[in-house]
Design a protein around this motif. Structure first.
Motif, PDB file in Angstrom:
ATOM      1  N   GLU A 280       0.811  -1.214   0.000  1.00 24.87           N
ATOM      2  CA  GLU A 280       0.000   0.000   0.000  1.00 24.87           C
ATOM      3  C   GLU A 280       0.846   1.265   0.000  1.00 24.87           C
ATOM      4  OE1 GLU A 280      -2.558  -0.468   3.353  1.00 24.87           O
ATOM      5  OE2 GLU A 280      -3.916  -1.832   2.308  1.00 24.87           O
TER       6      GLU A 280
ATOM      7  N   VAL B  98     -12.678   2.173  -2.132  1.00 24.73           N
ATOM      8  CA  VAL B  98     -12.387   1.078  -1.200  1.00 24.73           C
ATOM      9  C   VAL B  98     -13.576   0.145  -1.017  1.00 24.73           C
ATOM     10  CG1 VAL B  98     -11.631   0.554   1.158  1.00 24.73           C
ATOM     11  CG2 VAL B  98     -10.692   2.528  -0.028  1.00 24.73           C
TER      12      VAL B  98
ATOM     13  N   LEU C 224      -5.348   5.645   3.554  1.00 25.48           N
ATOM     14  CA  LEU C 224      -5.155   4.282   4.041  1.00 25.48           C
ATOM     15  C   LEU C 224      -3.874   4.169   4.866  1.00 25.48           C
ATOM     16  CD1 LEU C 224      -6.212   2.233   0.883  1.00 25.48           C
ATOM     17  CD2 LEU C 224      -7.453   2.390   3.049  1.00 25.48           C
TER      18      LEU C 224
END
Length: 288
Positions: free
Chosen positions: A109, A227, A192
């Motif tokens: 990520e 998401v 995130l």
């Protein structure tokens, strides 16, 4: 089967190594999957095709061509190129002076955020190698592979971090191009990353919006569209996943787990855990 030899008498054929340590969680910040090296045959080709993770090739000798996003690049010794996941790329060794390259494959990520600090893109994937780390990265990873399991993952992560620091220096966003504009994906990746780092703290959507410089309602809609969940629901899901990991260890009380994932009230934590996971925390710990 014995490998053929190139014109320098070196063995030809790909050598693959795979990370013996699994990723810490399903969606890690950054994880090295594999690495390898190959003395390519003339006109050895990949593609046109796509990768499902990031892959970087370091060209040690010879040359070849890379085509991506309609652009063609001649890549020679001392250069590297990156294949972005889900983007079509083609590369081919030269007919008369085929390249020798090593490679690493990785995902995580944090990777899009790090790459956004460089000038690299699917249409501009080539960058220079440094003189110290990149030419030896294959051998260094082989050495780390032989380390004791207790420290191997840390050493491997340290090498990967050092590589990214070097790459950011070698391929910076140029003054002419200016700071790269933030894309919608960049905004979400920043959110995130923040949620995964600060999940044990009080976090509001307004706080996230201020951090990335977007309107709160717009960020909520963008986050859900990207998401699949609104920010607060995603945070709840992530906290409960972390709670499950802690409960599986069997050495923490429910209260300790609750405070570790952001709940000062153990009763509220138990209520939210049961609602999300389907069983009480104590029962989950007992049966895992």
């Amino acid at each position: 089967m014995k490998n053929r030899e190139n014109k320098e008498g070196e063995a030809m054929g790909a050598i693959f190594h795979y990370n013996p340590d699994l990723a810490f969680r399903e969606s890690p910040d950054m994880y090295l999957c594999f690495w390898g090296k190959e003395h390519c045959e003339p006109l050895h080709t990949f593609g046109p095709g796509v990768r499902d993770i990031y892959k970087i090739h370091f060209v040690h000798a010879g040359k070849g061509v890379v085509r991506a996003e309609g652009e063609t690049h001649v890549v020679t010794a001392g250069q590297a190129f990156i294949a972005f996941p889900e983007h079509v790329i083609f590369y081919q060794a030269d007919e008369h002076d085929p390249w020798t390259y090593s490679w690493i494959g990785f995902y995580g990520e944090q990777v899009p955020y790090l790459l956004n600090r460089t000038s690299l893109s699917p249409s501009d994937p080539v960058f220079p190698m440094d003189t110290k780390l990149m030419p030896r990265l294959y051998e260094l990873l082989n050495e780390v592979e032989q380390e004791e399991a207790a420290v191997r993952d840390l050493r491997m992560q340290a090498l990967l971090n050092e590589f990214f620091a070097t790459m950011v220096k070698l391929a910076p966003v140029t003054a002419e191009r200016g700071t790269k504009p933030q894309t919608k994906d960049n905004y979400i990746h920043r959110c995130l990353d923040f949620l995964h780092t600060h999940y044990a703290e009080d976090i509001t959507v307004a706080q996230l919006a201020t951090m990335v410089g977007l309107d709160r309602k717009y960020l909520s809609a963008l986050f859900k569209r990207t998401v699949g969940l609104p920010p607060q629901q995603y945070l709840l899901k992530y906290r409960m996943e972390r709670a499950c990991e802690l409960l599986k260890r069997g050495k923490f009380t429910v209260g300790e787990v609750a405070r570790s994932v952001g709940y000062q009230d153990a009763l509220l934590f138990s209520k939210m855990f049961r609602k999300t996971i389907g069983v009480a925390p104590s029962d989950y710990r007992m049966h895992t």
